[in-house]
Design an enzyme around this catalytic site. Structure first.
Site, mmCIF file in Angstrom:
data_model
loop_
_atom_site.group_PDB
_atom_site.id
_atom_site.type_symbol
_atom_site.label_atom_id
_atom_site.label_comp_id
_atom_site.label_asym_id
_atom_site.label_seq_id
_atom_site.Cartn_x
_atom_site.Cartn_y
_atom_site.Cartn_z
ATOM 1 N N ASP A 125 12.201 -17.574 25.803
ATOM 2 C CA ASP A 125 13.601 -17.159 25.638
ATOM 3 C C ASP A 125 13.743 -15.926 24.748
ATOM 4 O O ASP A 125 14.627 -15.096 24.958
ATOM 5 C CB ASP A 125 14.442 -18.303 25.044
ATOM 6 C CG ASP A 125 14.864 -19.290 26.124
ATOM 7 O OD1 ASP A 125 14.643 -18.964 27.314
ATOM 8 O OD2 ASP A 125 15.368 -20.370 25.775
ATOM 9 N N ALA B 172 7.462 -11.368 20.558
ATOM 10 C CA ALA B 172 8.830 -10.886 20.789
ATOM 11 C C ALA B 172 9.658 -10.947 19.506
ATOM 12 O O ALA B 172 10.857 -11.220 19.535
ATOM 13 C CB ALA B 172 9.483 -11.700 21.906
ATOM 14 N N ARG C 231 5.268 -16.893 23.277
ATOM 15 C CA ARG C 231 5.178 -18.357 23.280
ATOM 16 C C ARG C 231 6.552 -18.957 23.584
ATOM 17 O O ARG C 231 6.679 -19.839 24.423
ATOM 18 C CB ARG C 231 4.679 -18.808 21.898
ATOM 19 C CG ARG C 231 4.607 -20.275 21.697
ATOM 20 C CD ARG C 231 4.075 -20.589 20.332
ATOM 21 N NE ARG C 231 4.917 -20.063 19.254
ATOM 22 C CZ ARG C 231 4.666 -20.217 17.967
ATOM 23 N NH1 ARG C 231 3.575 -20.843 17.574
ATOM 24 N NH2 ARG C 231 5.473 -19.721 17.056
ATOM 25 N N THR C 232 7.579 -18.461 22.917
ATOM 26 C CA THR C 232 8.955 -18.893 23.189
ATOM 27 C C THR C 232 9.546 -17.878 24.162
ATOM 28 O O THR C 232 9.993 -16.799 23.765
ATOM 29 C CB THR C 232 9.782 -18.908 21.887
ATOM 30 O OG1 THR C 232 9.014 -19.569 20.872
ATOM 31 C CG2 THR C 232 11.109 -19.599 22.070
ATOM 32 N N ASP D 259 8.867 2.273 12.295
ATOM 33 C CA ASP D 259 7.771 1.552 12.959
ATOM 34 C C ASP D 259 7.539 2.079 14.377
ATOM 35 O O ASP D 259 6.408 2.025 14.879
ATOM 36 C CB ASP D 259 8.079 0.049 13.032
ATOM 37 C CG ASP D 259 7.873 -0.632 11.686
ATOM 38 O OD1 ASP D 259 7.156 -0.064 10.838
ATOM 39 O OD2 ASP D 259 8.439 -1.719 11.486
ATOM 40 N N ASN E 96 13.960 0.319 7.883
ATOM 41 C CA ASN E 96 12.912 0.260 6.848
ATOM 42 C C ASN E 96 12.876 1.517 5.987
ATOM 43 O O ASN E 96 12.081 1.594 5.052
ATOM 44 C CB ASN E 96 11.530 -0.024 7.455
ATOM 45 C CG ASN E 96 11.005 1.128 8.289
ATOM 46 O OD1 ASN E 96 11.698 2.123 8.484
ATOM 47 N ND2 ASN E 96 9.789 1.001 8.778
ATOM 48 N N ARG F 191 0.825 -1.219 0.000
ATOM 49 C CA ARG F 191 0.000 0.000 0.000
ATOM 50 C C ARG F 191 0.850 1.256 0.000
ATOM 51 O O ARG F 191 0.318 2.359 -0.098
ATOM 52 C CB ARG F 191 -0.926 0.023 1.221
ATOM 53 C CG ARG F 191 -2.206 -0.724 1.017
ATOM 54 C CD ARG F 191 -2.003 -2.180 1.257
ATOM 55 N NE ARG F 191 -3.067 -2.970 0.656
ATOM 56 C CZ ARG F 191 -3.160 -4.278 0.792
ATOM 57 N NH1 ARG F 191 -2.241 -4.940 1.471
ATOM 58 N NH2 ARG F 191 -4.131 -4.935 0.233
ATOM 59 N N LYS G 133 15.615 -5.933 5.381
ATOM 60 C CA LYS G 133 15.719 -4.897 6.422
ATOM 61 C C LYS G 133 17.017 -4.937 7.243
ATOM 62 O O LYS G 133 17.516 -3.895 7.642
ATOM 63 C CB LYS G 133 14.524 -5.008 7.372
ATOM 64 C CG LYS G 133 13.206 -4.567 6.756
ATOM 65 C CD LYS G 133 12.176 -4.501 7.850
ATOM 66 C CE LYS G 133 10.772 -4.465 7.318
ATOM 67 N NZ LYS G 133 9.793 -4.336 8.398
HETATM 68 P P1 ATR Z 1 7.573 -9.913 13.193
HETATM 69 O O1 ATR Z 1 8.902 -9.451 12.689
HETATM 70 O O2 ATR Z 1 6.413 -9.533 12.323
HETATM 71 O O3 ATR Z 1 7.357 -9.540 14.618
HETATM 72 P P2 ATR Z 1 8.408 -12.631 13.817
HETATM 73 O O4 ATR Z 1 9.770 -12.157 14.173
HETATM 74 O O5 ATR Z 1 8.273 -13.828 12.952
HETATM 75 O O6 ATR Z 1 7.584 -11.512 13.037
HETATM 76 O O7 ATR Z 1 7.580 -12.823 15.160
HETATM 77 C C1 ATR Z 1 6.289 -13.376 15.173
HETATM 78 C C2 ATR Z 1 5.752 -13.362 16.605
HETATM 79 O O8 ATR Z 1 4.463 -13.998 16.588
HETATM 80 C C3 ATR Z 1 6.604 -14.138 17.589
HETATM 81 O O9 ATR Z 1 6.521 -13.531 18.849
HETATM 82 C C4 ATR Z 1 5.925 -15.509 17.581
HETATM 83 O O10 ATR Z 1 6.156 -16.271 18.752
HETATM 84 P P3 ATR Z 1 7.475 -17.216 18.870
HETATM 85 O O11 ATR Z 1 8.633 -16.297 19.150
HETATM 86 O O12 ATR Z 1 7.182 -18.143 19.985
HETATM 87 O O13 ATR Z 1 7.603 -17.915 17.539
HETATM 88 C C5 ATR Z 1 4.479 -15.078 17.514
HETATM 89 N N1 ATR Z 1 3.596 -16.169 17.067
HETATM 90 C C6 ATR Z 1 3.430 -16.639 15.806
HETATM 91 N N2 ATR Z 1 2.531 -17.662 15.800
HETATM 92 C C7 ATR Z 1 2.114 -17.829 17.089
HETATM 93 C C8 ATR Z 1 1.203 -18.729 17.748
HETATM 94 N N3 ATR Z 1 0.525 -19.649 17.045
HETATM 95 N N4 ATR Z 1 1.037 -18.593 19.090
HETATM 96 C C9 ATR Z 1 1.712 -17.665 19.790
HETATM 97 N N5 ATR Z 1 2.586 -16.802 19.236
HETATM 98 C C10 ATR Z 1 2.803 -16.880 17.904
#
Ligand code: ATR
Length: 277
Positions: A156, A129, A153-154, A103, A88, A18, A68
Protein backbone atom coordinates in the site's frame (compact mmCIF):
# COMPACT_ATOMS: atom_id res chain seq x y z
CA UNK A 1 34.18 43.43 11.57
CA UNK A 2 31.46 41.10 10.37
CA UNK A 3 31.14 37.66 11.90
CA UNK A 4 32.04 34.76 9.60
CA UNK A 5 29.04 32.93 8.12
CA UNK A 6 27.95 29.80 9.92
CA UNK A 7 25.43 27.07 9.20
CA UNK A 8 24.30 24.24 11.45
CA UNK A 9 22.67 20.83 11.60
CA UNK A 10 19.47 20.82 13.63
CA UNK A 11 18.43 17.49 15.10
CA UNK A 12 17.17 15.84 18.26
CA UNK A 13 18.83 14.16 20.00
CA UNK A 14 22.23 15.47 18.86
CA UNK A 15 23.17 12.45 16.78
CA UNK A 16 26.71 11.81 15.63
CA UNK A 17 26.86 13.23 12.12
CA UNK A 18 29.48 13.42 9.37
CA UNK A 19 28.14 16.73 8.10
CA UNK A 20 30.53 18.90 10.18
CA UNK A 21 33.48 16.90 8.83
CA UNK A 22 32.30 17.42 5.24
CA UNK A 23 31.57 21.16 5.54
CA UNK A 24 34.71 21.92 7.56
CA UNK A 25 36.76 20.18 4.86
CA UNK A 26 35.23 22.38 2.15
CA UNK A 27 35.59 25.56 4.23
CA UNK A 28 39.24 24.73 4.82
CA UNK A 29 40.16 23.71 1.27
CA UNK A 30 38.30 26.64 -0.32
CA UNK A 31 39.80 29.10 2.18
CA UNK A 32 36.42 30.33 3.39
CA UNK A 33 36.09 31.67 6.90
CA UNK A 34 32.92 30.07 8.19
CA UNK A 35 31.47 27.52 10.55
CA UNK A 36 29.17 24.53 10.76
CA UNK A 37 27.79 23.49 14.16
CA UNK A 38 25.54 20.79 15.50
CA UNK A 39 22.50 22.20 17.30
CA UNK A 40 20.44 19.83 19.42
CA UNK A 41 16.94 21.33 19.37
CA UNK A 42 13.96 19.46 20.88
CA UNK A 43 10.67 19.37 18.94
CA UNK A 44 9.06 21.95 21.25
CA UNK A 45 11.83 24.44 20.53
CA UNK A 46 12.15 23.82 16.79
CA UNK A 47 9.72 26.45 15.46
CA UNK A 48 11.30 29.23 17.52
CA UNK A 49 14.81 28.16 16.50
CA UNK A 50 14.06 27.93 12.79
CA UNK A 51 11.95 31.07 12.57
CA UNK A 52 14.82 33.01 14.18
CA UNK A 53 17.68 31.15 12.55
CA UNK A 54 19.57 34.32 11.63
CA UNK A 55 19.14 35.71 15.17
CA UNK A 56 20.75 32.51 16.39
CA UNK A 57 23.70 33.39 14.15
CA UNK A 58 23.10 31.13 11.13
CA UNK A 59 22.82 31.79 7.41
CA UNK A 60 21.15 28.43 6.93
CA UNK A 61 20.89 24.89 8.20
CA UNK A 62 20.57 21.20 7.56
CA UNK A 63 17.65 19.56 9.23
CA UNK A 64 17.48 15.95 10.30
CA UNK A 65 15.30 13.57 12.29
CA UNK A 66 12.72 14.36 13.66
CA UNK A 67 12.37 17.84 12.16
CA UNK A 68 12.29 17.41 8.37
CA UNK A 69 8.51 17.67 7.92
CA UNK A 70 8.20 20.66 10.27
CA UNK A 71 11.04 22.40 8.44
CA UNK A 72 9.01 22.15 5.26
CA UNK A 73 5.92 23.62 6.92
CA UNK A 74 7.82 26.53 8.50
CA UNK A 75 9.59 27.70 5.33
CA UNK A 76 8.93 28.35 1.64
CA UNK A 77 9.80 24.99 0.07
CA UNK A 78 10.87 24.41 -3.53
CA UNK A 79 9.29 21.72 -5.75
CA UNK A 80 11.77 19.09 -4.58
CA UNK A 81 11.05 19.49 -0.88
CA UNK A 82 7.32 19.53 -1.63
CA UNK A 83 7.51 16.31 -3.68
CA UNK A 84 9.49 14.46 -1.04
CA UNK A 85 7.31 15.93 1.73
CA UNK A 86 10.38 16.80 3.80
CA UNK A 87 13.09 19.48 3.79
CA UNK A 88 16.71 18.84 4.76
CA UNK A 89 18.28 22.18 3.82
CA UNK A 90 17.28 25.75 4.78
CA UNK A 91 18.65 29.06 3.54
CA UNK A 92 17.63 32.70 3.21
CA UNK A 93 16.67 34.20 -0.12
CA UNK A 94 15.80 37.90 -0.11
CA UNK A 95 15.12 37.74 3.62
CA UNK A 96 12.76 34.78 3.19
CA UNK A 97 13.47 31.35 4.70
CA UNK A 98 13.55 28.81 1.86
CA UNK A 99 13.88 25.03 1.94
CA UNK A 100 14.80 22.20 -0.39
CA UNK A 101 15.54 18.50 -0.27
CA UNK A 102 19.05 17.70 -1.49
CA UNK A 103 18.70 13.90 -1.32
CA UNK A 104 17.40 13.89 -4.91
CA UNK A 105 20.48 15.51 -6.42
CA UNK A 106 22.69 13.60 -3.98
CA UNK A 107 21.37 10.33 -5.35
CA UNK A 108 21.44 11.34 -9.03
CA UNK A 109 24.82 13.14 -8.97
CA UNK A 110 26.40 10.18 -7.20
CA UNK A 111 25.11 7.83 -9.90
CA UNK A 112 26.43 10.17 -12.61
CA UNK A 113 29.84 10.18 -10.89
CA UNK A 114 30.05 6.41 -10.25
CA UNK A 115 28.26 4.95 -13.25
CA UNK A 116 28.01 7.38 -16.18
CA UNK A 117 25.40 6.18 -18.68
CA UNK A 118 23.25 4.55 -15.97
CA UNK A 119 20.26 6.51 -17.28
CA UNK A 120 20.11 4.46 -20.49
CA UNK A 121 18.25 1.88 -18.36
CA UNK A 122 14.59 1.71 -19.33
CA UNK A 123 13.60 -0.21 -16.19
CA UNK A 124 14.66 0.62 -12.65
CA UNK A 125 13.78 -1.45 -9.60
CA UNK A 126 13.54 0.50 -6.35
CA UNK A 127 13.23 -1.37 -3.06
CA UNK A 128 11.38 0.45 -0.27
CA UNK A 129 8.70 3.14 -0.19
CA UNK A 130 9.68 5.40 2.73
CA UNK A 131 11.06 8.93 2.75
CA UNK A 132 14.35 8.04 1.06
CA UNK A 133 12.47 6.21 -1.69
CA UNK A 134 10.45 9.33 -2.54
CA UNK A 135 13.67 11.26 -3.24
CA UNK A 136 15.00 8.41 -5.39
CA UNK A 137 11.76 7.97 -7.37
CA UNK A 138 11.46 11.74 -7.94
CA UNK A 139 15.03 11.83 -9.28
CA UNK A 140 14.51 8.85 -11.59
CA UNK A 141 11.26 10.21 -13.04
CA UNK A 142 12.80 13.67 -13.52
CA UNK A 143 15.71 12.05 -15.35
CA UNK A 144 13.29 10.32 -17.71
CA UNK A 145 13.50 6.67 -16.63
CA UNK A 146 10.54 5.03 -18.36
CA UNK A 147 9.54 2.39 -15.82
CA UNK A 148 10.26 2.56 -12.13
CA UNK A 149 9.18 -0.69 -10.45
CA UNK A 150 8.65 0.03 -6.79
CA UNK A 151 8.76 -3.00 -4.49
CA UNK A 152 7.76 -2.67 -0.87
CA UNK A 153 6.95 -5.10 1.92
CA UNK A 154 3.81 -3.03 2.62
CA UNK A 155 2.51 -2.73 -0.93
CA UNK A 156 0.00 0.00 0.00
CA UNK A 157 2.87 2.40 0.68
CA UNK A 158 4.27 1.67 -2.79
CA UNK A 159 0.83 2.29 -4.28
CA UNK A 160 0.51 5.63 -2.48
CA UNK A 161 3.87 6.71 -3.83
CA UNK A 162 2.92 5.60 -7.36
CA UNK A 163 -0.31 7.59 -7.10
CA UNK A 164 1.73 10.68 -6.37
CA UNK A 165 4.43 10.23 -8.99
CA UNK A 166 2.32 9.02 -11.92
CA UNK A 167 2.06 6.25 -14.47
CA UNK A 168 5.81 5.60 -14.80
CA UNK A 169 5.86 4.14 -11.28
CA UNK A 170 4.67 0.55 -10.95
CA UNK A 171 4.01 -0.62 -7.39
CA UNK A 172 4.65 -4.31 -6.66
CA UNK A 173 4.84 -6.58 -3.65
CA UNK A 174 8.11 -7.83 -2.17
CA UNK A 175 7.66 -11.27 -3.79
CA UNK A 176 7.82 -9.73 -7.30
CA UNK A 177 11.50 -8.74 -6.92
CA UNK A 178 12.99 -12.02 -8.23
CA UNK A 179 11.08 -11.87 -11.53
CA UNK A 180 11.93 -8.19 -12.08
CA UNK A 181 15.70 -8.55 -11.57
CA UNK A 182 16.55 -9.77 -15.12
CA UNK A 183 15.18 -6.57 -16.67
CA UNK A 184 16.38 -4.06 -14.08
CA UNK A 185 19.08 -1.82 -15.58
CA UNK A 186 19.23 -0.07 -12.22
CA UNK A 187 18.58 -1.56 -8.78
CA UNK A 188 18.31 0.75 -5.77
CA UNK A 189 17.97 -0.29 -2.13
CA UNK A 190 16.30 2.44 -0.06
CA UNK A 191 15.29 0.12 2.80
CA UNK A 192 17.24 -0.40 5.99
CA UNK A 193 17.95 -4.03 5.04
CA UNK A 194 21.68 -4.72 5.00
CA UNK A 195 22.40 -1.92 7.46
CA UNK A 196 24.55 -2.78 10.46
CA UNK A 197 22.29 -4.45 13.03
CA UNK A 198 19.42 -4.98 10.57
CA UNK A 199 18.37 -8.14 8.70
CA UNK A 200 20.12 -8.91 5.41
CA UNK A 201 18.65 -8.11 2.01
CA UNK A 202 18.06 -11.53 0.48
CA UNK A 203 18.42 -11.10 -3.24
CA UNK A 204 20.32 -12.87 -6.05
CA UNK A 205 22.37 -10.14 -7.76
CA UNK A 206 23.42 -12.75 -10.33
CA UNK A 207 19.96 -12.46 -11.89
CA UNK A 208 20.53 -8.82 -12.87
CA UNK A 209 21.56 -8.07 -16.48
CA UNK A 210 25.32 -7.68 -17.03
CA UNK A 211 24.94 -3.92 -17.73
CA UNK A 212 23.00 -3.29 -14.51
CA UNK A 213 24.04 -0.62 -11.99
CA UNK A 214 23.40 -1.27 -8.29
CA UNK A 215 22.94 1.52 -5.76
CA UNK A 216 22.55 1.14 -2.01
CA UNK A 217 21.60 4.08 0.23
CA UNK A 218 22.90 2.23 3.30
CA UNK A 219 26.46 3.34 4.18
CA UNK A 220 27.10 1.49 7.44
CA UNK A 221 28.68 -0.83 6.46
CA UNK A 222 30.22 1.03 3.56
CA UNK A 223 30.22 -2.07 1.40
CA UNK A 224 26.85 -3.67 2.02
CA UNK A 225 26.36 -7.36 1.15
CA UNK A 226 24.27 -6.17 -1.83
CA UNK A 227 27.11 -4.01 -3.20
CA UNK A 228 29.64 -6.77 -2.53
CA UNK A 229 27.50 -9.27 -4.47
CA UNK A 230 27.03 -6.80 -7.33
CA UNK A 231 30.81 -6.26 -7.58
CA UNK A 232 31.39 -10.01 -7.56
CA UNK A 233 29.18 -10.18 -10.65
CA UNK A 234 31.11 -7.34 -12.32
CA UNK A 235 28.31 -4.80 -11.99
CA UNK A 236 28.84 -1.06 -11.49
CA UNK A 237 27.88 0.26 -8.07
CA UNK A 238 27.08 3.55 -6.32
CA UNK A 239 27.25 3.55 -2.53
CA UNK A 240 25.46 5.44 0.23
CA UNK A 241 28.51 7.41 1.28
CA UNK A 242 28.77 8.87 -2.23
CA UNK A 243 25.15 10.01 -1.99
CA UNK A 244 25.77 11.52 1.46
CA UNK A 245 28.70 13.55 0.11
CA UNK A 246 26.89 14.67 -3.03
CA UNK A 247 23.76 15.74 -1.13
CA UNK A 248 25.88 18.12 0.98
CA UNK A 249 27.11 20.13 -2.04
CA UNK A 250 24.00 22.27 -2.55
CA UNK A 251 23.69 23.41 1.07
CA UNK A 252 27.29 24.55 1.14
CA UNK A 253 26.80 26.44 -2.12
CA UNK A 254 23.65 28.17 -0.83
CA UNK A 255 25.25 29.23 2.47
CA UNK A 256 28.81 30.07 1.48
CA UNK A 257 28.46 31.04 -2.20
CA UNK A 258 30.89 28.53 -3.72
CA UNK A 259 30.03 25.15 -5.22
CA UNK A 260 32.35 22.59 -3.59
CA UNK A 261 33.60 19.36 -5.12
CA UNK A 262 33.31 15.81 -3.88
CA UNK A 263 36.97 14.81 -4.01
CA UNK A 264 38.57 11.44 -3.27
CA UNK A 265 40.40 13.16 -0.39
CA UNK A 266 37.06 14.10 1.19
CA UNK A 267 35.74 10.59 0.68
CA UNK A 268 38.82 9.11 2.36
CA UNK A 269 38.38 11.48 5.30
CA UNK A 270 34.75 10.53 5.90
CA UNK A 271 35.45 6.86 5.24
CA UNK A 272 38.11 6.89 7.95
CA UNK A 273 35.57 8.43 10.34
CA UNK A 274 32.98 5.76 9.49
CA UNK A 275 35.35 2.94 10.32
CA UNK A 276 35.93 4.42 13.80
CA UNK A 277 32.37 3.42 14.84
P1 ATR B 1 13.35 6.16 5.24
O1 ATR B 1 12.76 7.51 5.48
O2 ATR B 1 14.80 6.05 5.62
O3 ATR B 1 13.09 5.68 3.85
P2 ATR B 1 11.16 4.65 6.41
O4 ATR B 1 10.18 5.66 5.95
O5 ATR B 1 11.07 4.14 7.80
O6 ATR B 1 12.66 5.19 6.31
O7 ATR B 1 11.14 3.44 5.37
C1 ATR B 1 11.87 2.26 5.59
C2 ATR B 1 11.69 1.33 4.38
O8 ATR B 1 12.39 0.11 4.67
C3 ATR B 1 10.25 0.95 4.12
O9 ATR B 1 10.06 0.76 2.74
C4 ATR B 1 10.13 -0.38 4.88
O10 ATR B 1 9.10 -1.22 4.41
P3 ATR B 1 7.58 -1.06 4.98
O11 ATR B 1 7.00 0.15 4.30
O12 ATR B 1 6.90 -2.32 4.60
O13 ATR B 1 7.72 -0.88 6.47
C5 ATR B 1 11.48 -0.97 4.56
N1 ATR B 1 11.84 -2.06 5.49
C6 ATR B 1 12.28 -1.94 6.77
N2 ATR B 1 12.49 -3.18 7.31
C7 ATR B 1 12.19 -4.09 6.34
C8 ATR B 1 12.19 -5.53 6.26
N3 ATR B 1 12.58 -6.26 7.32
N4 ATR B 1 11.82 -6.10 5.09
C9 ATR B 1 11.44 -5.36 4.04
N5 ATR B 1 11.40 -4.02 4.04
C10 ATR B 1 11.76 -3.37 5.18
Amino acid sequence: MTKPHAACLIGWPAAHSRSPLIHHYWLRTLGIEGGYNIEAVPPEGFAEFVLHLSTHGFVGANVTIPHKERALALSKPDARALSVGAANTLWYEGGELRSTNTDIEGFINNLDACAPGWDTASDALVLGAGGASRAVVFGLIERGIQRVHLANRTVDRARALADQFGANVHPVGWDAIGDLLPRAGLLVNTTSLGMHGQPALELDAGRLPSHAVVSDLVYVPLETPLLAAARTHGLKTADGLGMLLHQAVRGFELWFGRRPEVTSELRDLVEADLTKV
